[in-house]
Design a protein around this motif. Structure first.
Motif, PDB file in Angstrom:
ATOM      1  N   VAL A 100      -3.557   1.799   6.239  1.00 22.45           N
ATOM      2  CA  VAL A 100      -2.568   0.719   6.152  1.00 22.45           C
ATOM      3  C   VAL A 100      -2.196   0.566   4.684  1.00 22.45           C
ATOM      4  CG1 VAL A 100      -2.236  -1.759   6.445  1.00 22.45           C
ATOM      5  CG2 VAL A 100      -3.525  -0.477   8.144  1.00 22.45           C
ATOM      6  N   PRO A 101      -0.925   0.418   4.382  1.00 24.39           N
ATOM      7  CA  PRO A 101      -0.523   0.318   2.972  1.00 24.39           C
ATOM      8  C   PRO A 101      -1.186  -0.858   2.272  1.00 24.39           C
ATOM      9  CG  PRO A 101       1.395   0.292   4.414  1.00 24.39           C
ATOM     10  CD  PRO A 101       0.213   0.365   5.295  1.00 24.39           C
ATOM     11  N   LEU A 102      -1.462  -0.658   1.009  1.00 28.65           N
ATOM     12  CA  LEU A 102      -2.170  -1.646   0.194  1.00 28.65           C
ATOM     13  C   LEU A 102      -1.533  -3.021   0.300  1.00 28.65           C
ATOM     14  CD1 LEU A 102      -4.231  -2.300  -2.085  1.00 28.65           C
ATOM     15  CD2 LEU A 102      -2.466  -1.685  -3.699  1.00 28.65           C
ATOM     16  N   TYR A 103      -0.223  -3.048   0.294  1.00 26.91           N
ATOM     17  CA  TYR A 103       0.504  -4.298   0.297  1.00 26.91           C
ATOM     18  C   TYR A 103       0.204  -5.104   1.539  1.00 26.91           C
ATOM     19  CZ  TYR A 103       4.636  -7.264   0.469  1.00 26.91           C
ATOM     20  OH  TYR A 103       5.485  -8.305   0.563  1.00 26.91           O
ATOM     21  N   GLN A 104       0.158  -4.439   2.692  1.00 26.06           N
ATOM     22  CA  GLN A 104      -0.128  -5.163   3.926  1.00 26.06           C
ATOM     23  C   GLN A 104      -1.596  -5.548   4.014  1.00 26.06           C
ATOM     24  OE1 GLN A 104       1.339  -3.300   7.421  1.00 26.06           O
ATOM     25  NE2 GLN A 104       3.346  -2.902   6.534  1.00 26.06           N
TER      26      GLN A 104
END
Lengths: 304, 326, 383
Positions: free
Chosen positions: C35-39
């Motif tokens: 999962v992308p860091l931002y999420q």
């Protein structure tokens, strides 16, 4: 000695502003038992209204006329905003639980702050100079500036006016009746809704005056300027006895002086000047613990 | 503006530049989030930012970890570039800036006693105070008072009155323009005669709205002077005003421009935006003729440049003198 | 016996799920699924907000005491735990690492400082609660607000924890700069927090608060909310219950703070009373007497800004205005929030679910047994 006098002047100055705002809190609480969390933001609205009036009417240069127009104009605008808030946000929840009305007030406060940030940006703006600023020497190093004198004069005038309204007019008597007991007042034939609206208008106008006067004195206005000042003014109202009008004035002046003394002299006893905001809250805690009814307030027994 | 001019001139190595900007509302926590978003979601290859040191310090670790080179235009706190070798800046650092004002005070203003009024909420302000104090005392001066205020405070009469109690030749106020404007006014109200000295945090067109004539006779250290008659600078000022409705560029604007141009220049030299090559190209920036001076990045990735001392007069920053690094 | 085995199994399953989720959320991902860091950051924040909202609900929603200073306890948890990490646990962790390996050492050290944070916040809750809970609704609210602000201002003025510019590591208190070497303390705060820890404590918080609410103590709390004088007259020791729930609520806020502090470095600007209001919006939105409501509220307030960001037309810039309007409209139209005083859909777990007694008719509830109240000393029944 002259430094002490100077600090006293500074303290009374800030205190006068707190007093103006505290009056609004105390009047509304006296009538509705509601802490109008948004009142501090009305102070900010007043300052912004003054700013736009000054700019739009081109009265930005120093002039007495400009000052009067801006002051009265901002008070009128703030009174309208206060009335609107009462009508649309507070009246619908008046019958609900206390917590509900308090949360609504918090909501209105957040609304005003963030609306102004979204519309005008969070950056401070320079309030136009409406008064040619000068300082008058008193003695030694102590000095008082024109804007400080203005704050004293205007706030005293407004407080005297308020006293006259409350004690010498019919409306004022009605206000006092409603604050005693809302339902009885209704039974006496008083249009309580109108009185409540009027109270909000009055309190908001005073706060707006405070906003314009402060803006003259330290000319940066920003949408979040009302938060801390409003809270401290509320503390002042509690200190003096919430619901008590002379108490609000007394509380405001005391908090202003206490704060300035801590900033000026606290360094020598290890209290950094950055503790300034904590002074008001510390006073609040002490008051609530030792004498919750405030200096001039009376205790109300809670009946089962 | 830099990006538009680069693109108009044909881009870098033939490719166009796309600028994505995000606002972190000045909160360090948000700065970190915003950088994460830019890197992960928008897939940026290079970062220009942040302005304030506290925010740069919060944002840099994300950039460093993702190996995205970051050039700060104006963060002067030394800690910023210490975070990692992908973090650069095109401005001088506070140890130098604090020293500049101390030297100016002692050498030009012949000051022996200084009072300090600083912003306790800001790394920048606290850092400058530290370096000013060190230099000033080394040059033989004494600090007679040190008072603090919090950002967003509006009333400084308490602190100023206490300062007025002591005697001083200068007062060092290394804060941001929002508070400095009011401080200057209240200083004059209280009848304090000593000039105020400050740093680049004062530089903003809004300062004049807030402080008015009370600001006259004060001095700051800065990166450049908008009134500098050098043709390169005046030309830049003209282009900037034309593009932005007549607003004059302050130091941050000029530094922002330089930071972007330096990044573009490095991309050109590196032949692309591959992270390691780009980083090395930035590190090798030497003698780049920017608006804010000749920029050479040293081994600590800081720019070694002189500072200018400007006098505040009639709503202008007037050039007073240049102080070179040792 | 059977239900005990079932409980252990459920616990293991939850732990396994959290562990797997954590791997998914971390950089390597799980079986190539990441999962992308931002999420991930959003989910972490959601977890912390859940802990904050559910714990605040205990005192505001179930006990009916209006505290708007919750963030102060989170601040205490954040700063006390990171203080312990920076100045005290270095040696311990190193020694443990030699014995059981780095990861377990870190886990032990982290658990320890989280407990420190919770304890410090609990003590603060006691200090704040005992005087404040004597006060009536509005005054209590302002008192808690005042305390939270005082806490924040003290933190701002404490150099050893970084003062106004945030806590990033060891500070040399003498001149307010970062320590020169590791002898005085760690130079950076280790980022112990990951999704596993946040998820774990979110689950723990929910389970504990749920159990409190559905016990006899919980019914006492609700009786205090419904009518404090009547509860007192019935022999409920209201002061003791109020203070206890306040302390428990603060302790969990401290846990949230400890988790936050080891992820986003503690900075006083993250603990202003505006944040307290955010948590209030969460529990109001979800329904103040409902745990699922608080979870929902926390999730909405965490993810709504990101949803708004995607909308065109700069709606995102007005998101705070939208929250405020939301709050006002909810108060005017549906003050009980989405779930009111009830929980959502746990009946499908086929367990006999008990409604909080406060929503039942007066005659239906058991109340406190008369025999106990007769033995209580007179001082509980006040005028």
């Amino acid at each position: 000695m002259d430094t002490f006098v100077q600090q006293l002047i500074n303290g009374l100055n800030i205190g006068a502003i707190y007093a103006l705002i505290a009056l609004g809190y105390t009047m509304v609480y006296g009538i509705l038992r509601l802490i109008n969390f948004a009142h501090g933001d009305i102070y900010m609205v007043g300052a912004f209204a003054g700013y736009f009036i000054a700019i739009k009417t081109g009265m930005a240069g120093p002039s007495w006329m400009g000052l009067i127009v801006v002051l009265l104009g901002s008070m009128a605008v703030a009174a309208l905003v206060g009335m609107a808030i009462e009508r649309f946000a507070y009246r619908p929840v008046r019958k609900y639980a206390r917590m509900t009305t308090l949360i609504t007030a918090i909501g209105v406060s957040l609304l005003l702050e963030n609306l102004f940030v979204a519309l005008f940006g969070g950056q401070g703006r320079g309030f136009p100079q409406l008064l040619q600023d000068d300082a008058y020497r008193l003695f030694g190093n102590a000095a008082i500036s024109k804007s400080q004198i203005l704050i004293f004069v205007v706030s005293i005038a407004l407080m005297v006016l308020l006293q006259w309204i409350i004690f010498k007019t019919k409306v004022g008597t009605a206000m006092r009746a409603v604050s005693f007991n809302l339902n009885s007042a209704k039974l006496m034939g008083i249009n309580t809704n109108a009185i409540i609206t009027f109270t909000f208008a009055l309190g908001s106008a005073l706060a707006a005056a405070g906003g314009v006067l402060t803006a003259q004195y330290s000319p940066t206005i920003d949408p979040l300027m009302g938060i801390t000042t409003g809270l401290k003014a509320f503390v002042a109202a509690v200190l003096g006895g919430i619901g008590n009008i002379p108490g609000a004035v007394l509380g405001g002046l005391l908090i202003g002086v206490a704060e300035t003394m801590v900033v000026g002299y606290g360094g020598s006893i290890g209290i950094a000047s950055t503790y300034r905001d904590a002074v008001a809250f510390a006073i609040l805690i002490l008051v609530l613990l030792l004498r919750p009814s405030g200096i001039l307030g009376t205790t109300v027994q809670e009946k089962v | 503006m830099a990006a538009d001019e680069i693109n108009a001139a044909g881009g870098i190595n033939g490719r166009q530049v796309q600028l994505i900007h995000e606002d972190d509302q000045g909160e360090p926590g948000k700065a970190a989030t915003v950088v994460a978003k830019l890197i992960n979601q928008d897939q940026v290859r290079a970062l220009i930012g942040e302005v304030a040191s506290s925010n740069s310090i919060a944002a840099a670790p994300n950039a460093q970890e993702a190996k995205v080179p970051m050039i700060s235009p104006s963060s002067t706190n030394p800690k910023v570039t210490q975070i990692g070798d992908y973090i650069f800046r095109v401005c001088f650092i506070d140890p130098f800036q604090g020293e500049v004002m101390a030297k100016f005070a002692v050498n030009t203003l012949k000051a022996k006693k200084a009072a300090i009024l600083f912003d306790s909420n800001s790394d920048y302000s606290k850092g400058l105070v530290q370096f000013f104090k060190a230099s000033f005392t080394k040059l033989g001066g004494t600090i007679v008072a040190e008072k603090a205020y919090a950002q967003r405070d509006r009333d400084f009469t308490g602190q100023l009155t206490a300062i007025r109690d002591t005697t001083q030749d200068v007062i060092y106020v290394p804060g941001y323009y929002q508070e400095v404007g009011v401080i200057a006014k209240q200083t004059k109200q209280l009848g304090i005669k000593a000039p105020l000295l400050g740093g680049d945090g004062w530089d903003s067109p809004q300062l004049w709205d807030l402080g008015g004539d009370a600001l006259n006779g004060n001095y700051i250290s800065n990166h450049y002077s908008v009134d500098d008659p050098t043709p390169v600078i005046q030309d830049f000022v003209k282009r900037y005003k034309a593009k932005y409705n007549g607003t004059a560029p302050d130091a941050i604007a000029a530094l922002g421009f330089d930071a972007t141009m330096v990044m573009a220049d490095a991309i050109k030299r590196a032949g692309g935006t591959e992270c390691v090559a780009l980083r090395n190209a930035i590190a090798q920036t030497a003698n780049y003729k920017g608006i804010t001076g000749v920029i050479t990045l040293n081994s600590e990735r800081n720019a070694v440049k002189p500072a200018v001392v400007l006098e505040l007069k009639d709503k202008k920053f007037v050039y007073k003198e240049t102080i070179n690094p040792d | 016996m059977l239900s005990f085995v079932k409980r252990v199994l459920v616990t293991l399953v939850i732990l396994a799920v959290l562990y797997a989720l954590n791997l998914v959320m971390s950089k390597q991902g799980l079986f190539g699924f990441g999962v992308p860091l931002y999420q991930v950051d959003l989910w972490k924040m959601a977890g912390i907000n859940i802990i904050l909202a559910v714990s605040l609900n205990l005192i505001n929603g179930f006990t009916g005491q209006f505290s708007i200073g919750h963030i102060g306890f989170m601040a205490i948890g954040a700063y006390s735990s990171t203080f312990a990490t920076v100045y005290y646990t270095q040696g311990l962790e190193r020694w443990l690492a030699g014995v059981v390996g780095g990861d377990i050492a870190a886990a032990v050290a982290f658990t320890l400082v989280i407990l420190v944070g919770a304890l410090a916040a609990a003590i603060a809750g006691l200090v704040v609660g005992i005087p404040s809970l004597r006060l009536r609704g509005d005054y209590l609210a302002i008192a808690t607000l005042g305390f939270a602000e005082i806490i924040r201002i003290i933190i701002v003025n404490t150099n050893k924890v970084g003062g106004a510019t945030g806590f990033r590591g060891c500070v040399d208190a003498a001149n307010g700069t970062t320590c020169i070497d590791e002898s005085m303390g760690r130079l950076t705060i280790p980022a112990y927090t990951n999704f596993f820890w946040i998820g774990l404590f979110a689950v723990i918080t929910i389970v504990i608060i749920y159990n409190i609410v559905n016990s006899d103590a919980g019914r006492a709390l609700i009786s205090i909310r419904e009518d404090e004088l009547a509860a007192q007259a019935m022999g409920v020791n209201t002061t003791r219950y109020k203070v206890t729930s306040f302390v428990i609520s603060s302790a969990f806020a401290g846990v949230a703070g400890a988790l936050y502090g080891h992820w986003r470095l503690p900075h006083p600007n993250d603990f202003t009373f505006v944040r307290s209001f955010e948590i209030i919006i969460m529990i109001v939105l979800g329904g103040m007497g409902s745990i699922t409501g608080s979870i929902l509220g926390a999730l909405v307030i965490t993810f709504l800004p990101e949803v708004l960001r995607q909308l065109p037309g700069g709606v995102y810039d007005y998101r705070l205005v939208i929250y405020a309007l939301l709050l006002i409209i909810i108060m005017i139209t549906r003050p009980q929030g989405v779930f009111g005083g009830r929980e959502f859909g746990l009946s499908w777990l086929k367990r006999a679910r008990r409604l909080p007694e406060g929503t039942a008719a007066v005659g239906a509830s058991k109340g406190v047994p008369v025999a106990e109240s007769a033995a209580r000393p007179e001082k509980d029944v006040e005028n």
